[in-house]
Design a protein around this motif. Sequence first.
Motif, PDB file in Angstrom:
ATOM      1  N   ALA A  32       0.830  -1.208   0.000  1.00  0.00           N
ATOM      2  CA  ALA A  32       0.000   0.000   0.000  1.00  0.00           C
ATOM      3  C   ALA A  32       0.869   1.265   0.000  1.00  0.00           C
ATOM      4  CB  ALA A  32      -0.930   0.002   1.208  1.00  0.00           C
ATOM      5  N   GLN A  33       1.928   1.250   0.787  1.00  0.00           N
ATOM      6  CA  GLN A  33       2.843   2.402   0.813  1.00  0.00           C
ATOM      7  C   GLN A  33       3.530   2.574  -0.538  1.00  0.00           C
ATOM      8  OE1 GLN A  33       5.217   1.129   4.178  1.00  0.00           O
ATOM      9  NE2 GLN A  33       4.305   2.698   5.518  1.00  0.00           N
ATOM     10  N   TRP A  34       3.894   1.441  -1.139  1.00  0.00           N
ATOM     11  CA  TRP A  34       4.541   1.539  -2.447  1.00  0.00           C
ATOM     12  C   TRP A  34       3.580   2.116  -3.481  1.00  0.00           C
ATOM     13  CZ3 TRP A  34       9.133   1.877  -4.296  1.00  0.00           C
ATOM     14  CH2 TRP A  34       9.314   1.804  -5.678  1.00  0.00           C
ATOM     15  N   GLN A  35       2.323   1.703  -3.424  1.00  0.00           N
ATOM     16  CA  GLN A  35       1.336   2.232  -4.358  1.00  0.00           C
ATOM     17  C   GLN A  35       1.178   3.743  -4.183  1.00  0.00           C
ATOM     18  OE1 GLN A  35      -0.080   0.641  -6.805  1.00  0.00           O
ATOM     19  NE2 GLN A  35      -1.290   2.411  -7.469  1.00  0.00           N
ATOM     20  N   THR A  36       1.206   4.208  -2.950  1.00  0.00           N
ATOM     21  CA  THR A  36       1.129   5.655  -2.680  1.00  0.00           C
ATOM     22  C   THR A  36       2.302   6.379  -3.332  1.00  0.00           C
ATOM     23  OG1 THR A  36       0.014   5.270  -0.570  1.00  0.00           O
ATOM     24  CG2 THR A  36       1.113   7.412  -0.849  1.00  0.00           C
ATOM     25  N   TYR A  37       3.492   5.798  -3.183  1.00  0.00           N
ATOM     26  CA  TYR A  37       4.690   6.408  -3.781  1.00  0.00           C
ATOM     27  C   TYR A  37       4.569   6.463  -5.310  1.00  0.00           C
ATOM     28  CZ  TYR A  37       9.485   6.936  -5.391  1.00  0.00           C
ATOM     29  OH  TYR A  37      10.615   7.375  -6.050  1.00  0.00           O
ATOM     30  N   VAL A  38       4.127   5.363  -5.923  1.00  0.00           N
ATOM     31  CA  VAL A  38       4.019   5.312  -7.388  1.00  0.00           C
ATOM     32  C   VAL A  38       3.030   6.354  -7.900  1.00  0.00           C
ATOM     33  CG1 VAL A  38       3.301   3.884  -9.354  1.00  0.00           C
ATOM     34  CG2 VAL A  38       4.709   2.900  -7.549  1.00  0.00           C
ATOM     35  N   GLU A  39       1.910   6.533  -7.203  1.00  0.00           N
ATOM     36  CA  GLU A  39       0.922   7.523  -7.644  1.00  0.00           C
ATOM     37  C   GLU A  39       1.512   8.934  -7.613  1.00  0.00           C
ATOM     38  OE1 GLU A  39      -1.833   6.824  -9.132  1.00  0.00           O
ATOM     39  OE2 GLU A  39      -1.366   4.702  -8.811  1.00  0.00           O
ATOM     40  N   ARG A  40       2.339   9.218  -6.620  1.00  0.00           N
ATOM     41  CA  ARG A  40       3.016  10.526  -6.570  1.00  0.00           C
ATOM     42  C   ARG A  40       3.936  10.698  -7.775  1.00  0.00           C
ATOM     43  NH1 ARG A  40       5.525  10.450  -0.534  1.00  0.00           N
ATOM     44  NH2 ARG A  40       3.596  10.333   0.695  1.00  0.00           N
ATOM     45  N   GLN A  41       4.711   9.656  -8.068  1.00  0.00           N
ATOM     46  CA  GLN A  41       5.637   9.731  -9.193  1.00  0.00           C
ATOM     47  C   GLN A  41       4.899   9.871 -10.517  1.00  0.00           C
ATOM     48  OE1 GLN A  41       8.961  10.037  -8.489  1.00  0.00           O
ATOM     49  NE2 GLN A  41       8.055  10.011  -6.437  1.00  0.00           N
ATOM     50  N   LEU A  42       3.763   9.185 -10.640  1.00  0.00           N
ATOM     51  CA  LEU A  42       2.972   9.262 -11.865  1.00  0.00           C
ATOM     52  C   LEU A  42       2.427  10.670 -12.075  1.00  0.00           C
ATOM     53  CD1 LEU A  42       1.685   7.934 -14.302  1.00  0.00           C
ATOM     54  CD2 LEU A  42      -0.182   7.136 -12.837  1.00  0.00           C
ATOM     55  N   ALA A  43       1.956  11.296 -10.982  1.00  0.00           N
ATOM     56  CA  ALA A  43       1.434  12.667 -11.082  1.00  0.00           C
ATOM     57  C   ALA A  43       2.541  13.632 -11.523  1.00  0.00           C
ATOM     58  CB  ALA A  43       0.864  13.100  -9.736  1.00  0.00           C
ATOM     59  N   ALA A  44       3.739  13.477 -10.954  1.00  0.00           N
ATOM     60  CA  ALA A  44       4.861  14.337 -11.339  1.00  0.00           C
ATOM     61  C   ALA A  44       5.275  14.061 -12.779  1.00  0.00           C
ATOM     62  CB  ALA A  44       6.045  14.107 -10.395  1.00  0.00           C
ATOM     63  N   PHE A  45       5.244  12.775 -13.166  1.00  0.00           N
ATOM     64  CA  PHE A  45       5.661  12.384 -14.510  1.00  0.00           C
ATOM     65  C   PHE A  45       4.735  12.995 -15.563  1.00  0.00           C
ATOM     66  CE2 PHE A  45       6.718   9.116 -17.795  1.00  0.00           C
ATOM     67  CZ  PHE A  45       8.093   9.275 -17.753  1.00  0.00           C
ATOM     68  N   LYS A  46       3.450  13.005 -15.269  1.00  0.00           N
ATOM     69  CA  LYS A  46       2.479  13.607 -16.193  1.00  0.00           C
ATOM     70  C   LYS A  46       2.709  15.108 -16.341  1.00  0.00           C
ATOM     71  CE  LYS A  46      -1.257  10.240 -15.675  1.00  0.00           C
ATOM     72  NZ  LYS A  46      -2.620   9.971 -15.127  1.00  0.00           N
ATOM     73  N   ALA A  47       3.303  15.727 -15.307  1.00  0.00           N
ATOM     74  CA  ALA A  47       3.632  17.154 -15.353  1.00  0.00           C
ATOM     75  C   ALA A  47       5.017  17.403 -15.956  1.00  0.00           C
ATOM     76  CB  ALA A  47       3.559  17.742 -13.946  1.00  0.00           C
ATOM     77  N   GLY A  48       5.641  16.354 -16.485  1.00  0.00           N
ATOM     78  CA  GLY A  48       6.948  16.493 -17.136  1.00  0.00           C
ATOM     79  C   GLY A  48       8.122  16.483 -16.183  1.00  0.00           C
ATOM     80  N   LYS A  49       7.935  15.949 -14.961  1.00  0.00           N
ATOM     81  CA  LYS A  49       9.006  15.919 -13.970  1.00  0.00           C
ATOM     82  C   LYS A  49       9.356  14.475 -13.621  1.00  0.00           C
ATOM     83  CE  LYS A  49       7.672  20.312 -11.823  1.00  0.00           C
ATOM     84  NZ  LYS A  49       7.264  20.993 -10.574  1.00  0.00           N
ATOM     85  N   ILE A  50      10.630  14.267 -13.328  1.00  0.00           N
ATOM     86  CA  ILE A  50      11.092  12.944 -12.909  1.00  0.00           C
ATOM     87  C   ILE A  50      12.084  13.118 -11.772  1.00  0.00           C
ATOM     88  CG2 ILE A  50      12.999  12.841 -14.597  1.00  0.00           C
ATOM     89  CD1 ILE A  50      12.328   9.818 -14.897  1.00  0.00           C
ATOM     90  N   SER A  51      12.072  12.205 -10.818  1.00  0.00           N
ATOM     91  CA  SER A  51      12.927  12.335  -9.643  1.00  0.00           C
ATOM     92  C   SER A  51      14.390  12.077  -9.994  1.00  0.00           C
ATOM     93  CB  SER A  51      12.482  11.345  -8.558  1.00  0.00           C
ATOM     94  OG  SER A  51      12.761  10.016  -8.970  1.00  0.00           O
ATOM     95  N   ALA A  52      15.286  12.507  -9.113  1.00  0.00           N
ATOM     96  CA  ALA A  52      16.719  12.294  -9.326  1.00  0.00           C
ATOM     97  C   ALA A  52      17.036  10.797  -9.363  1.00  0.00           C
ATOM     98  CB  ALA A  52      17.518  12.975  -8.221  1.00  0.00           C
ATOM     99  N   ALA A  53      16.312   9.995  -8.564  1.00  0.00           N
ATOM    100  CA  ALA A  53      16.511   8.545  -8.593  1.00  0.00           C
ATOM    101  C   ALA A  53      15.910   7.948  -9.859  1.00  0.00           C
ATOM    102  CB  ALA A  53      15.878   7.902  -7.355  1.00  0.00           C
ATOM    103  N   GLY A  54      14.764   8.478 -10.279  1.00  0.00           N
ATOM    104  CA  GLY A  54      14.037   7.906 -11.408  1.00  0.00           C
ATOM    105  C   GLY A  54      14.726   8.052 -12.741  1.00  0.00           C
ATOM    106  N   VAL A  55      15.458   9.158 -12.945  1.00  0.00           N
ATOM    107  CA  VAL A  55      16.020   9.414 -14.277  1.00  0.00           C
ATOM    108  C   VAL A  55      17.071   8.373 -14.668  1.00  0.00           C
ATOM    109  CG1 VAL A  55      17.819  11.040 -13.494  1.00  0.00           C
ATOM    110  CG2 VAL A  55      16.881  11.221 -15.819  1.00  0.00           C
ATOM    111  N   SER A  56      17.840   7.872 -13.709  1.00  0.00           N
ATOM    112  CA  SER A  56      18.825   6.819 -14.015  1.00  0.00           C
ATOM    113  C   SER A  56      18.112   5.524 -14.404  1.00  0.00           C
ATOM    114  CB  SER A  56      19.734   6.568 -12.817  1.00  0.00           C
ATOM    115  OG  SER A  56      20.443   7.724 -12.457  1.00  0.00           O
TER     116      SER A  56
END
Length: 763
Positions: A483-507
């Motif tokens: 459940a916690q992981w799903q919460t994290y993924v939804e945050r990343q998806l929202a940022a990704f749709k806005a054209g942003k990616i985390s420092a960890a995600g880009v690698s």
Amino acid sequence: MKQAEQQYLDHVMEQLQVAKQAAEKKIQTAKRDIKSIDAQFNDIRMNTTTYSGMMDTALSVRAQQQMLNERENSWQHAADHLATLQRLEAKPYFARIDFEERPGQAEETIYIGLASFTDTPDHFLIYDWRAPISSIYYEGELGPVSYQTPDGEQSVNVTLKRQFQIADGVIVTLYDTQATVTDQMLLAALSNHSSTKMKSIVATIQKAQNRIIRNTSADLLFVQGAAGSGKTAAVLQRVAWLLYRYRGNLTAAQVIMFSPNQLFNDYIDQVLPELGEHNMVQMTYFQYLNRRVPRLQVADLRERFEQENDVIEARANQLLTSLAFFKATGRYAKRLGTDGHLKFRPLKFGDRLFASKDKLKEIYYGFSSTYRLSNRLDGTTERLIRMLNSRLGNEMHAKWVEERVQSLSKEEMDTLLKNRPREFASDEAEYQFFAKQILRKEMAPLKRAIDHHRWLNINAQYIHLLRVVPHLVDLSKWHLTPAQWQTYVERQLAAFKAGKISAAGVSIYLYLYDLLTGKRGDSEMRFVFVDEVQDYDAYQLAYLKFCFPQAKFTLLGDLNQAIFTHENSRSLLKQLSTMFEPDKTQVVQLTKSYRSTAQITDFTAQILLDGEKIEAFDRQGPKPQVVVTADSARGVQAVQTALAQAQAAGEKVAIIGKSLADSEAITTALKAAGVKATLVRTENQRLVDGALVVPSYLAKGLEFDAVIVWDANATKYAGDDERQLLYTICSRAMHTLTLVAVGQPTALLDRVAPELYEIHPVD
């Protein structure tokens, strides 16, 4: 003794003048030849009416071009030689060594400087510090010394070591010593004021640094060095040595250095030219990645420094930056070759569909299950190209093509014909030629999309990877629930749709893309250097190893200065040990700090808890000052006072705030008080003369005569997780250090022995 040495120096200076005049003459001759050849280009008659005329013209142009290239190479060689002579003229050499190769043989004498210099082809007046024989100056004391050459180990008996300080063609001082570099020589170099550019250290290289510089056996050389231990300077000399050692087989373009920020790149960009070498490829890790993801916004240095992660975010980042997840990404990509989960993007020709997602899936998964990812990718690309060629033939007599051919102007026809003969065998042949040219131009974007694998939907694939993480790793090992992981993924998806990616995600994003598209990295790159490696995670380093599969790595940093990765940096060495062969891995520890006075080094070392070992070099100076003020106005006055004192002593000063907001506040306050200081807002700014105000995260790797820490109070620097940050800031200081605290000073100083600093309350 000094008189005899001055006579030798006078002779060297005379020969340098003779060589300079000869080089200047060569340059002038080459310039005249280049100008003459340029003029001859205008005399070549262009004959394109017949095939033989075109060939004659091409041969004439080629001959002239070859002559021009030869003269330009001659000019460049003479110009480089002149630049070397000018550097030697300023400081011809810094050491002399006398030695005998075998007992009873006559002693030989060599002088060591920045570059080799001869007055006759076989007579060296100065030896390059990188020459194999020069290593005995850095390696041993008087007596038997061994050194490495390309032909194996050699031994000599050293009878004299002499060091020089030379200015304007005059020997200022000289020392005879048994050691490598005398403390007097080091003290003279370290007592100088800092500048906006790092200098070379060839005259003061220490024994441990020399072994870093000349190492050829390690695939991974890990240098752990205390702040100010000279690790970065030594590694820059290592680059120069490698370019000398492998001259003809290695170019500066085959060496890359990843620096902490662009500001630091600017700071060190004169070291290699000062040593007569071209700069290597130089960038930050995120600059390297950003070039490949221009449509995605990656968090910059300030955002990464100031972001506040909650518990879920922190644990997810630990998982995503681990070597375990790097391996999981590889397993996930491999499965995509057979599990049917690859994401596709439809291909279009103009506004018409060329290949749907279902068609692409049918082609991709239509190959044998034994096909690897790269084979499957190549097969799909070939099939799409065949479909494109077929489409090209089918469209030849389409109505829109006929209309385009009929409407071509004379200028457009000439452009399409280029140098082709104007006559055609028939009207149909002429039509087919122009129709094919038009179709190729129209289909060029589709051809590029096929070649560049734009039919793969990497964005959707990245999100799918994040969603299936619970099936790839055991989340409980990272103290996460599904459940916690799903919460994290939804945050990343929202940022990704806005054209942003985390420092960890880009690698992760780019590694996944490389695996799917069959990229195997840059095999031409031979040496990779990573500075401030403590701020990298294992995934990033594993990805760099994937990107440069044939390169040897030199990683350098200070685990005490991990301001981005914090305690994660402690496991870095353990994870690195599984990436490289143990027998090809060497770890070197530099514990002595040369940058700061003993007083500053001892003070900063005690800020840390269980830090890496730090030894102070015996250079004396004032104790660090802690000024405690009741309010900001008095704090600003304290900064003004410290700044005025440092500038009166001719010192280069940096006022370092924790955040950009803190740095902006003190800059504004100083400006209101009539004090000029330049605020460094971003890593893309250049260091300038005068007082600087620098946010803490941009100060990495830099050094200043005097550092004033702005507002080191109990609120700004509250917890133990900020000890490394405060240590990093304070260790930028060479000669004087002042901490100004508005209100209660930080409790991080409570462990520092009271006798190591002076505290000044200001009412």
